[in-house]
Structures are given as C-alpha cells and as structure tokens.
Design an enzyme around this catalytic site. Structure first.
Site, PDB file in Angstrom:
ATOM      1  N   CYS A   1       0.813  -0.985  -0.245  1.00 25.45           N
ATOM      2  CA  CYS A   1       0.084  -0.196   0.110  1.00 25.45           C
ATOM      3  C   CYS A   1       1.172   1.286   0.511  1.00 25.45           C
ATOM      4  CB  CYS A   1      -0.765   0.392   1.355  1.00 25.45           C
ATOM      5  SG  CYS A   1      -0.053  -0.286   2.551  1.00 25.45           S
TER       6      CYS A   1
ATOM      7  N   GLU B   1      -3.534   3.863  -8.292  1.00 25.68           N
ATOM      8  CA  GLU B   1      -2.414   3.063  -7.218  1.00 25.68           C
ATOM      9  C   GLU B   1      -2.928   1.598  -8.541  1.00 25.68           C
ATOM     10  OE1 GLU B   1      -4.224   1.017  -4.166  1.00 25.68           O
ATOM     11  OE2 GLU B   1      -2.023   1.396  -3.156  1.00 25.68           O
TER      12      GLU B   1
END
Ligand code: NDP
Length: 804
Positions: free
Chosen positions: A299, A401
């Site tokens: 992440c 992302e």
C-alpha cells in the site's frame, strides 16, 4: 589469474530451494480442507473454494465460505470469551501475547513457507520481513498490555472487534490487527482475504496451543461477501479494515450512524523524491525496496519517482542496470528477489495499467535477470520490474494505485515543485525523501501530506511507530501509542471542559445577574436598543449571508402565546459554507505557527472574554438564567486557559525502532475541521471543541448552536479583537442539519465533528463524509480535553537515520 571482480562477474546462482515438507504436512494433517476457527475449535465449512499457489498454479487446499450462521456463532463465541479475557488483567493478557510472540518465533519457518506458498511472495521476504515484523508486533504489544492501566487510565476496551485484511501481507496485517486489539482487552472476529487464508488459520490453531483462551481469536474465511456481512453485524464495537480505498469507502457508508468505531488503512500512490544531492546508489537500492518489494503489492509502495531534472538521466541509468539484475522466479528459492503476483486477476489489472500507459504515449521499460517463468498456467502470475517514463500528472498511471511492480517517473526543478508534485494525489500514505542535505530533507518532510515519511530510506516498519494515512489513504493508525487508541474508549467521559469546569461559576455573585439583566435590556429589540444585525464571520470579516435570509430567535416558550423575539441571526447556506472553507484553506499559515504563538492567541482570547464577560453573560441570559449564563462564561474561560496551556505540551514522541535511526512521531493538525456546535451551552459547548482544535493548529468552520445562536453576535467582535488570524475561525449560523450536510460532504474539509448529532444525523453525515474519507466524530456529547486534542491531531511518523 582472474581478479575477484572477474570471479564475481562469472559466478552464477545455484538453486537454493526451501523445503515445503513441514507446510505440506500441516496441510495434509487437515486433509487440505479447512473450516473456520470459532470458540477455540474447528467448525466444519459448508461450502469451499480452492486456495491456489500462484507460483505453480496448483491448488494448495480448500478454504470455507462462512455462512451467516457461522459468522453469528463466531461473534457469540467472542462475546462469551470477553468477560474472562478482560478479567485476566493487564499482566494476564501480557503473558498471553508474549506466548503468541514465542509461538510465532518457534514456528517461524513454517509460517514463512506457508505464506510463500499461498501468496507467491519470495521466501526471503516472508522469512526476513513478514515474520520478524509480526513477531515484534506481539512482543511490543505484550508490553502495552502489561502497562495499559498505567498508560491509559480511565480507558476501557471496546468489546468484540471485526477485522478484515487483504492478501498482500496476510500474517503481518493479522499481527497489526490482533496484537493491539488483544492488548487492550478486546476479542476479535478476523477475516483474511480469500486468496490467502492459510497463515491465519495456522495462527489461530497454534494460538490455542499457546494458551489463548477459546473465543478470544476467531477466524472466519470467505470472500468479500463475508467481509460485508461482518461489517453489517450489529454487535461489533469496531471494524478495522485494510484494503482498497473503494471498499474502505463502502465500509464507511455501511457503518455510518451505527456508533461503531472504524479504522481504515487504504491505498496509496506514494512519492519517492530524489534530490540532486542524493546518494544515487543508495536511492536506487531504496527504490528497488520501495517499488519491487512484494512485487509492488504494497500500500505504501513508492510508485511515483520524482527526481530532479538534471539527475534523472544518471539515476535512471543506474536503475535500469539494477533492474536487469533482479532475479524473478520461484518464490521458494532463497536467491529469488521477486516472486509471483497474488493471482492472474491482479496480473491482468497491472498489465492493463501498463498497456494503457503505453497506448497514451508513455515509454515502458521492463527488465530482470531471469526468464519469466512460464507453463503450468503460471504465465499470468509473474510480472517483471517495470519503469514507465514520459508521463505527467494527468496520466492514469501517475494517479491510480497499480499495486504491482510498476514505477512511474516525473521530474522537478525546485524543492517547491517536488513538494507540489508529491502532494498532487488524493492519497497520503507515505513518502520517501532522498537528499544528503539534512536541511533540505527535514524542510521537505513536514510539507508532505503523508502519514509516514522516510528520509534516505524506504519501507521501514516497526511496532512502536504508528502507520496510517492522510486523506483518502484512510484514517486511524496501526502500531505505536496512536494505534492503541483505536481499540480503547474513555470509561467515564468528562462532562464539560475539565476537572474544574463549572465550580467557580456557582460562586458568581448575584449582582452579576442584575448587571446582566440590565445589559440584556439594551440588546433586545423590543427593549428599545438600536437594532443589531448578527452577520456571518468568514475569513476574518463580517459578511451578509449569501441567501439574504435571517433567522428569528425567540425566547423559550413559557406560557406566552407568541414567544418574545430575542433577535435575528443570519441564515447561512451552502455557498456561505463553501466560502468559509475557502477562507479556512487560505489560513494554512496558522498550522505552521509555533505552538507558543498559538497559545498566546488562546490566552488573549481568554483575557478578552474576561473583559467582555458582561456582554456574553447578558446574551446567554436571554435563553437561560443569569447564574447559568455566568457559569457558562466561567467554564469557557477555563476551557480557553486549558487549551492554551496544552498548545506547546501536546507534543509527539521519538521512537527508537530496532534500526539505525529514530522515528519522530509528530502531532500534526488534521487541517480543516467542520464543527456543528451542540445546541446547549452555546458558548462553552462551542469552545469545548473549537479551542482544542485551533490550539493545535487546525482551522475551523463552525455552525454555532442553531437554537441559541445569538451569542455569535458577541463571538465575532471578540474574535476580531483577539489576534485570531483571518480564516482560522469561521462562523456560519443557520439550520444545523442543512449546514452539517454541506460540511460533511465537502471535499476540502478534513474532519467533521457534531457532538450532539442524533442517530439519524450521524448516519446521514457519516455517509456523506465517505466522499473524501474525512475523519468523523459524531454523537459524542462528552469528551475529555485529552480526547479532543487527540481527535484534533494526526500523527506523522518521520524516519530519520541516526547513528548510522
Ligand atoms: P479489497 O479491498 O477488495 O479486499 C480487502 C479485504 O476486504 C479482503 O479480505 C476482502 O475479501 C474484503 N472485502 C472485499 N469486499 C468487501 C466488502 N464489501 N466489505 C467488507 N470486506 C470486503 O482488495 P482486493 O483484494 O480486491 O484488491 C483490489 C485492489 O485493491 C488491489 O489491486 C489494490 O489496488 C488494492 N488493495 C490495496 C491494499 C492496500 O493495502 N492499500 C490492500 C489490498 C488491495 P476478499 O479478498 O475475500 O474479497
């Protein structure tokens, strides 16, 4: 005779396979078919799905899909275990957590191999990163359990907690969730990701052997539907979630108004900033760690390289050379740097991003030292290290992302431009800064909107140092003191502004009441005074409401057929709130003021409130009695003094993680706080939240009590004459419900507080808050000053090399 360099150049890696015997034996012992772990025993599954080794494409075992009844029995088992678990006391729980740490240590290799089999990540990472970090988390939290009553007096655990984790760090995320929950005296129902459930099941089983009482840890497996059902379960006190921002947002909406605590650790698009004076070899090694570690499925991966324009060619040359030496292949080989992505779905997602970037004109460079594994259905699980250049801030690959080993490159010319590019994202999880100039690095670090900043390093984690994001990377922290707070609540919340609140007020002389009554007569329109218009206060100016309406404020009905008109206040609307938020945004310098300077303003506010006491008392007395009005002003004075006192004392900590560095845990303001003040105590109720918020550097857009807003007429001249910079406090009177909705849904408001929201109001505004995932603090009518200061803070952990 060949030189050592010649020898090194000609040497090749031999195979170095890790044995899977113990992991396979454990799988066989269970018939390669698992149920759920509930109440300290296996409960047979009712429907199963395979869990596959992504590096071979072969099924490892079958994992169960929990039914609603099984979920319910897991919650019941947890509820049944709760009293005895809490009765164990700090020391008792500490010993259990210590035993869990020991258990993990004793079976470390089994866990590491099983994780590699199930996830595809290299054994070097599971063995050398996931396991040691997970073990350390339990040791560290055994310590917190031991010290809890000492360090957190007046606090209590929440109860049964639901926890959901993704597939990228299955066991480590489990440790991050379960260790603090248990340390604080909670019990858990835990759901791993469907692709990677095995280490959680092994963990639960071995915890029983380590002495964890039945029902304290329950593991239910299944897909997102099980997660959704867990989130919807009405008897869970908290949901802790790590995963995608999209699912995090849906959980925010699903839990809105339930009063359940929520922490969200979501996605990121973290910048990796390399200045011209950086150690480029170090920066390249850091990059490899930052974006290729765990195949980029991290992440906080440094997926956006921002490099000084003049340095970019040299850095990228070095990076390309380094990429070409990365060994990609069998994750069980100890010489492998990068293993498989978690599954083919993830591969297609990553490939999709790269293909679209290329189609839009980007240059894609892929390289590694080994041939990509193929055959056996695994071709779509291995993805090479990838470098994408020729992109800009608008490119999808720079904005979104990817969650794969893909690095997008942009250049900058000045530090200011680097900071601007770095913050140009809706996320705010982490950042790396590379410079040999300590001045430059430590100048840039505080300007980055990220929960973690690494100086000349990357991807460092430790149980003592909080981790978590700003903005759409979520809220709440894991690890450190701030992580514990997510699993505790105040036992007996304080009423009012503090220990001494209200005591002095009862001793107010009665003649003050007479003076107040006299002053009141001058204020009331039908008392013969000059008409007075209470405007809005935005950006340090009194402004008329955009809609051009006013709101009548009448005396509480007391037997009179038409309650007496006490005055009029402006009726603010959506546009006024927008203007107020704009003004608060422009007042960002307040957040950079020294704590001493902010304290001075708070003290000055107290001084002027004291001097203007009669006016305030008179206005408050319009809707209450004189003694209560005097008491409220006294309470407000105490609140201001206490908030001012904390300005330069509510500071952070320096952690000493087991690396060559220190971590500065800095208490930063959250930003712009939208506050709907309580209906009662229109002065003290407002200041109880506003004063702590601004003393720590936040800017506030407040909606004063909508039933007793007349005090706004006193607040405005008081603020104007007390050196409060324009935009730090903005007051918009009007309908609380309507204005609350605008604040809760506003993308530039960072936190939304509504202490006396009822269940419907809380549900509505928390749902609205999901847009930008702002922090919410609603339906919390009483809170200590300490808790309010905590709410007004977000911790940034800055990792700085020290003693290297
Ligand atoms: P998700 O966010 O969908 O899944 C995370 C966890 O939540 C899993 O246990 C999942 O179960 C569960 N879950 C899924 N839907 C719900 C729901 N509606 N309510 C409650 N729980 C739910 O991530 P994915 O695994 O699907 O990955 C998708 C993308 O998300 C990745 O490609 C990556 O970009 C991003 N991601 C980011 C992470 C981060 O830490 N920032 C971590 C993981 C993913 P199940 O796995 O069984 O579906």
């Amino acid at each position: 005779m060949p030189s050592i360099n010649d020898l090194l150049a000609s040497m090749d890696y031999g195979p170095s396979p890790e044995s899977t015997a113990a992991a396979n034996a454990w799988l066989e012992d269970h018939g390669r078919r698992f149920g759920h772990w509930i109440g300290g025993r296996w409960v047979a599954g009712k429907g199963h799905f395979p869990t596959v080794n992504p590096a071979t494409g072969k099924p490892l075992a079958e994992v169960a899909q929990a039914t609603p009844a099984q979920l319910e029995s897991a919650v019941k088992a947890a509820e049944a275990a709760l009293p005895a678990w809490q009765a164990l006391g700090d020391g008792g729980r500490a010993r259990v957590l210590y035993a869990i740490a020991r258990m993990l240590q004793k079976h470390a290799r089994l866990f590491a191999v099983l994780e590699t089999l199930d996830n595809g990540k290299p054994i070097r990472e599971t063995r050398d990163a996931d396991l040691p970090l997970a073990i350390r988390h339990f040791y560290h939290h055994a310590g917190w359990a031991q010290l809890l009553s000492e360090t957190h007096p007046g606090h209590e655990p929440l109860g049964v907690v639901g926890q959901i984790v993704p597939w990228n760090f299955p066991l480590l995320m489990l440790a991050w969730k379960i260790a603090p929950a248990l340390a604080c005296g909670n019990v858990v129902v835990f759901k791993p990701a469907e692709q990677t459930s095995l280490t959680a099941l092994l963990f639960a089983e071995l915890c029983a052997e380590a002495g964890v009482p039945p029902g304290v840890i329950n593991v239910v497996t299944g897909d997102g539907a099980v997660g959704q059902a867990l989130v919807a379960h009405p008897r869970l006190a908290k949901i802790a979630f790590t995963g995608s921002t999209e699912v995090g947002r849906s959980i925010r909406q699903a839990t809105a108004g339930t009063g359940r605590r929520l922490s969200l650790e979501l996605g990121g698009k973290s910048p990796y900033i390399v200045f011209a004076d950086a150690d480029l070899d170090g920066a390249v090694e850091g990059l490899v760690d930052s974006i290729f570690f765990n195949q980029g499925q991290v992440c906080c991966a440094g997926s956006r390289l921002l490099v000084h324009e003049g340095t970019a060619p040299r850095l990228l040359d070095k990076l390309r050379a380094r990429m070409s030496r990365i060994r990609l292949g069998d994750p069980l080989d100890k010489s492998t740097d990068m293993g498989a992505l978690v599954d083919a779905t993830q591969w297609r997602r990553v490939q999709g991003f790269v293909e679209r970037a290329a189609a839009q004109g980007a240059t894609v460079h892929q390289a590694c030292a080994t041939a990509l594994p193929a055959g056996g259905g695994v071709a779509h699980c291995f993805y090479p290290p990838t470098l994408v250049t020729g992109v800009d801030t608008a490119s999808e690959i720079v904005r979104e992302e990817v969650f794969g080993p893909v690095l997008a490159v942009q250049t900058f010319r000045t530090p200011a431009e680097a900071v601007e590019l770095a913050n140009h994202t809706r996320y705010g999880l982490a950042a790396s800064v590379w410079s040999e100039s300590i001045g430059l690095a430590l100048d840039v670090a505080p300007r980055l909107k990220a929960g973690v900043v690494w100086v000349n390093t990357a991807n460092q984690f430790d149980a003592a140092c909080g981790f978590g994001g700003y903005r759409e990377s979520g809220f709440g922290r894991e690890g450190g003191r701030e992580g514990l707070r997510e699993y505790l609540r105040e036992r007996s919340p304080h009423v009012g502004g503090g220990e001494d609140a209200g005591t002095a007020a009862s001793s107010r002389p009665a003649r003050r009441g007479a003076a107040a009554r006299a002053a009141t007569a001058a204020l009331v329109p039908d008392g013969g005074g000059i008409d007075r218009t209470v405007k809005l206060y935005i950006g340090g100016k009194q402004v008329r409401p955009d809609g051009g309406y006013s709101r009548e404020i009448r005396a509480p009905a007391a037997g009179r057929s038409v309650p007496r008109l006490l005055g009029l206040v402006s009726e603010g609307n959506r546009k006024d709130i927008r203007n107020a938020v704009e003004a608060a945004r422009a007042a960002a310098a307040w957040s950079r003021q020294t704590a001493h300077a902010r304290a001075q303003v708070l003290f000055y506010l107290a001084e002027n409130l004291s001097a203007q006491r009669l006016r305030f008392e008179a206005t408050l007395a319009l809707t209450t009695d004189a003694a209560s009005a005097a008491a409220e002003v006294e309470r407000a004075l105490t609140l201001l003094f206490r908030a001012a006192a904390w300005a330069d004392k509510f500071d952070g900590a320096v952690h000493q993680p087991p690396v060559h560095g220190v971590t500065l845990a800095l208490n930063e303001p959250v930003g712009i706080v939208g506050l709907v003040a309580p209906q009662q105590a229109p002065l003290a109720g407002l200041l109880e939240r506003l004063a702590p918020a601004i003393t720590l550097g936040n800017r506030v857009v407040a909606v004063p009590s909508s039933s007793q807003p007349l005090v706004t007429g006193e607040l405005i001249p008081w603020l104007e004459t007390s050196d409060v910079p324009a935009g730090v406090v903005n007051l918009v009177t009007g309908d609380a419900d309507a204005l609350a909705d605008v604040l809760a849904g506003h993308a530039e408001v960072d936190a939304f507080w509504w202490p006396d929201a009822d269940a419907t109001q809380a549900a509505r505004t928390q749902r609205l808050s999901a847009g930008n995932l702002k922090r919410t603090w609603v339906s919390a009518p009483t809170a200590s000053l300490q808790d309010t200061l905590q709410e007004a803070t977000q911790v940034k952990n800055v990792w700085v090399p020290y003693g290297v």
